[in-house]
Motif scaffolding. Sequence first.
Motif, PDB file in Angstrom:
ATOM      1  N   SER A 123       0.852  -1.184   0.000  1.00 21.01           N
ATOM      2  CA  SER A 123       0.000   0.000   0.000  1.00 21.01           C
ATOM      3  C   SER A 123       0.889   1.235   0.000  1.00 21.01           C
ATOM      4  CB  SER A 123      -0.934  -0.002   1.220  1.00 21.01           C
ATOM      5  OG  SER A 123      -0.182   0.027   2.414  1.00 21.01           O
ATOM      6  N   SER A 124       0.264   2.396   0.025  1.00 16.95           N
ATOM      7  CA  SER A 124       0.995   3.656   0.075  1.00 16.95           C
ATOM      8  C   SER A 124       1.353   3.956   1.528  1.00 16.95           C
ATOM      9  CB  SER A 124       0.136   4.781  -0.515  1.00 16.95           C
ATOM     10  OG  SER A 124       0.832   6.002  -0.479  1.00 16.95           O
ATOM     11  N   VAL A 125       2.651   4.033   1.831  1.00 14.36           N
ATOM     12  CA  VAL A 125       3.114   4.181   3.209  1.00 14.36           C
ATOM     13  C   VAL A 125       3.934   5.464   3.353  1.00 14.36           C
ATOM     14  CG1 VAL A 125       4.440   3.118   5.069  1.00 14.36           C
ATOM     15  CG2 VAL A 125       3.203   1.674   3.443  1.00 14.36           C
ATOM     16  N   ASP A 126       3.589   6.263   4.351  1.00 17.98           N
ATOM     17  CA  ASP A 126       4.339   7.484   4.649  1.00 17.98           C
ATOM     18  C   ASP A 126       5.600   7.094   5.408  1.00 17.98           C
ATOM     19  OD1 ASP A 126       5.352   9.925   5.350  1.00 17.98           O
ATOM     20  OD2 ASP A 126       3.463  10.730   6.131  1.00 17.98           O
ATOM     21  N   VAL A 130       6.532   6.066   9.558  1.00 11.25           N
ATOM     22  CA  VAL A 130       7.066   4.759   9.934  1.00 11.25           C
ATOM     23  C   VAL A 130       8.435   4.898  10.605  1.00 11.25           C
ATOM     24  CG1 VAL A 130       7.801   2.498   9.084  1.00 11.25           C
ATOM     25  CG2 VAL A 130       5.795   3.594   8.108  1.00 11.25           C
ATOM     26  N   TYR A 159       5.815   9.157   0.358  1.00 11.00           N
ATOM     27  CA  TYR A 159       5.120   7.872   0.296  1.00 11.00           C
ATOM     28  C   TYR A 159       5.888   6.861  -0.570  1.00 11.00           C
ATOM     29  CZ  TYR A 159       1.149  10.214   2.426  1.00 11.00           C
ATOM     30  OH  TYR A 159       0.339  10.898   3.291  1.00 11.00           O
ATOM     31  N   ASP A 163       4.552  -2.751   2.566  1.00 10.63           N
ATOM     32  CA  ASP A 163       3.655  -3.255   3.602  1.00 10.63           C
ATOM     33  C   ASP A 163       4.047  -2.528   4.886  1.00 10.63           C
ATOM     34  OD1 ASP A 163       2.750  -4.808   5.876  1.00 10.63           O
ATOM     35  OD2 ASP A 163       2.296  -6.431   4.488  1.00 10.63           O
ATOM     36  N   PRO A 164       3.179  -1.690   5.450  1.00 10.98           N
ATOM     37  CA  PRO A 164       3.571  -0.848   6.590  1.00 10.98           C
ATOM     38  C   PRO A 164       4.063  -1.636   7.796  1.00 10.98           C
ATOM     39  CG  PRO A 164       1.180  -0.827   6.254  1.00 10.98           C
ATOM     40  CD  PRO A 164       1.775  -1.472   5.065  1.00 10.98           C
ATOM     41  N   LYS A 168       8.036  -1.557   8.995  1.00 15.00           N
ATOM     42  CA  LYS A 168       8.416  -1.129  10.340  1.00 15.00           C
ATOM     43  C   LYS A 168       9.277  -2.188  11.012  1.00 15.00           C
ATOM     44  CE  LYS A 168       5.370   0.890  13.034  1.00 15.00           C
ATOM     45  NZ  LYS A 168       4.263   1.085  14.012  1.00 15.00           N
TER      46      LYS A 168
END
Length: 277
Positions: A123-126, A130, A159, A163-164, A168
């Motif tokens: 997905s779109s992850v900032d 994170v 972004y 996968d957030p 992480k």
Amino acid sequence: KTHIDLPIRGSDELAQTALCFNRMAGVMCTNETALITAKEQAEEMSKTKTKFLSSVSHELRTPLNAILGFSQLLEMDAKKSFSKEYQQWLHEIKQSGELLLSLIDDILIFSSLESSKLSIVISSVDIVVVVNEALTMLQKTAEENNIKLQGFDAKTSVYVQADPLRLKQVLLNLLGNAIKYNTENGKVWVEVSEITQQVTNKLQLKIAIFDTGMGISDEQKDHVFDEFVRYNQGTYMSGVGIGLSLAKKLIEQMGGEIGVESTLGKGSCFWVCLNLE
């Protein structure tokens, strides 16, 4: 597999050549069969190992969660009921339990990746969010080890496609290693930069984690992402040697790359490249 022998007539040089060819073909066929059998056995052993790791890890989580639960209940009333010495022992029980739970989680994810049962949801992850969350989670550990943690300046969100949760986890692993293998009063900092992937020409974000630690030799760098390999065998450090291997597998599952640059005695830089949104 079977082979067809060349017909042999007489005993001249041509017949001798055909005889030698038939013998060589027979040996090659036998060797190929042995290789296929060995490959099948290795694959079966790998499946058994993965199943065993997954089963044992699940069984270990149940009693460990109980230990952590009771230690948390005791800690809530520790200041009133226990002396400082007992409070310290309780803290060490809880800390050791959390470390063991983290190792078990790593083994579970490792076995899931081996059996292709781990789902990666891109997905779109900032990345700013994170990284800051990972730094916050490790701030206390850094302070206990007299290590200065420093993030990167970002005025706006950036972004990436990832996968957030797994991203992480990778950052926590890399930052945790940077703290663990650092020197006294050392420093860990994060830098980000935009790059162009040479093969695909896609625009990527490079997240680099620097440390002022012991560094890694050129020989060790070739194996640092291998499974169950630890490059600090001269001194005791917690872990089983799958953290970096797991990080590599997760980043590659997210369509990214991971690598290391290091100078022995001067520190290291572990970096991750992910596609920009």
